[in-house]
Design a protein around this motif. Sequence first.
Motif, mmCIF file in Angstrom:
data_model
loop_
_atom_site.group_PDB
_atom_site.id
_atom_site.type_symbol
_atom_site.label_atom_id
_atom_site.label_comp_id
_atom_site.label_asym_id
_atom_site.label_seq_id
_atom_site.Cartn_x
_atom_site.Cartn_y
_atom_site.Cartn_z
ATOM 1 N N ASP A 179 7.729 4.243 5.824
ATOM 2 C CA ASP A 179 8.387 5.350 5.132
ATOM 3 C C ASP A 179 9.854 5.446 5.554
ATOM 4 N N ASP A 180 10.677 6.025 4.701
ATOM 5 C CA ASP A 180 12.102 6.248 4.996
ATOM 6 C C ASP A 180 12.766 4.950 5.437
ATOM 7 N N GLU A 237 12.063 6.143 -3.222
ATOM 8 C CA GLU A 237 11.791 7.580 -3.105
ATOM 9 C C GLU A 237 12.947 8.407 -3.654
HETATM 10 MG MG MG Z 1 10.118 9.143 2.883
#
Ligand code: MG
Length: 280
Positions: A179-180, A237
């Motif tokens: 993530d990220d 995202e």
């Molecule tokens: Mg994220």
Amino acid sequence: HAKQAGRGLYHFYLPEFERDAGQLLAIEARIQEALRLRQFELHYQPVIDLDSGMIVTVEALLRLADSEGKPIPPAVFVPIAEAVGLIGKIGEWVLAEACRQQHVWQRDGVPIPIAVNVSPLQFRHRDFATSFRRILESSGAAAGGIQVEITESAIMDNVEAAVEVMRQMRELGVKISLDDFGTGYSSLSSLTNLPIDKLKIDQSFVRRVTQNEAAGRTVTEAIIALGRSLNLEVVAEGVDTLQVLDYLKRHGCAQAQGYWFSEPLPAPELLSRCLERGML
Ligand code: MG
Ligand code: C2E
Ligand code: MG
Ligand code: MG
């Protein structure tokens, strides 16, 4: 004594609360209460396949309101839960609730996989894999019905231990996303050896791809290329405009998530939204 240690933790992790310890304590108390009274909720946001326009997975996002019903953002209460040692309990609730929802959707003929966010502190706890397996296996959720999202920081200070935990999870049919991605400091060589399935491009880069500066585009395109060469799924995202979406399609990004498709919603509303928009 324990209070003393607690205060040290607040001081160390949460400097922004230094001048407002009262607010911090109020949020800690609210977290305790919400755990006891089962007042946390999960909202779900779809991830869309850009070729077909159809939903691939949903991400479960934790929601907590204060005593007056006003939402407290996860960016505020998750770090507090981590600092005061409550993130493990919260994480177990999140997983159990996501499994329950997945089981319901499965039964109702909409077998959408649900991805849960796992805090680095939760992931690095020595009982994490065992606890995860116990909750998953007792839940009735389908194999492959649950996925996890972790950040690079969950992995990098002990790569070997992290890889072992990730292997155990994948044996349970659980897909793993970073993530990220793009905001951490992992070296590319360590990435090639990780047992992961997806890279989620951080929204700080995605949002900037249509702006007149190179940073957003350079990082986004590099991650798309990296995903292709490592055979990983890539998800952008924070897609909230048509211009950003068009850019991602032109540059071969396969999946996207963001307000353009849907904000995070309670499970029933999420299904209606996806049906309305032909995403399901
Ligand atoms: Mg994220
Ligand atoms: P994340 O995992 O990167 O989640 C994506 C965040 O981006 C969510 O914020 C989502 O609502 C927001 N978002 C999605 N699309 C858009 C968009 O188009 N524009 C904008 N501006 N934002 C968008 P949220 O729900 O506030 O969560 C923030 C972070 O809190 C999450 O980032 C995650 O790190 C953490 N978090 C949320 N739920 C959980 C949980 O159950 N456990 C743990 N440990 N952390 C969680
Ligand atoms: Mg996430
Ligand atoms: Mg984030």
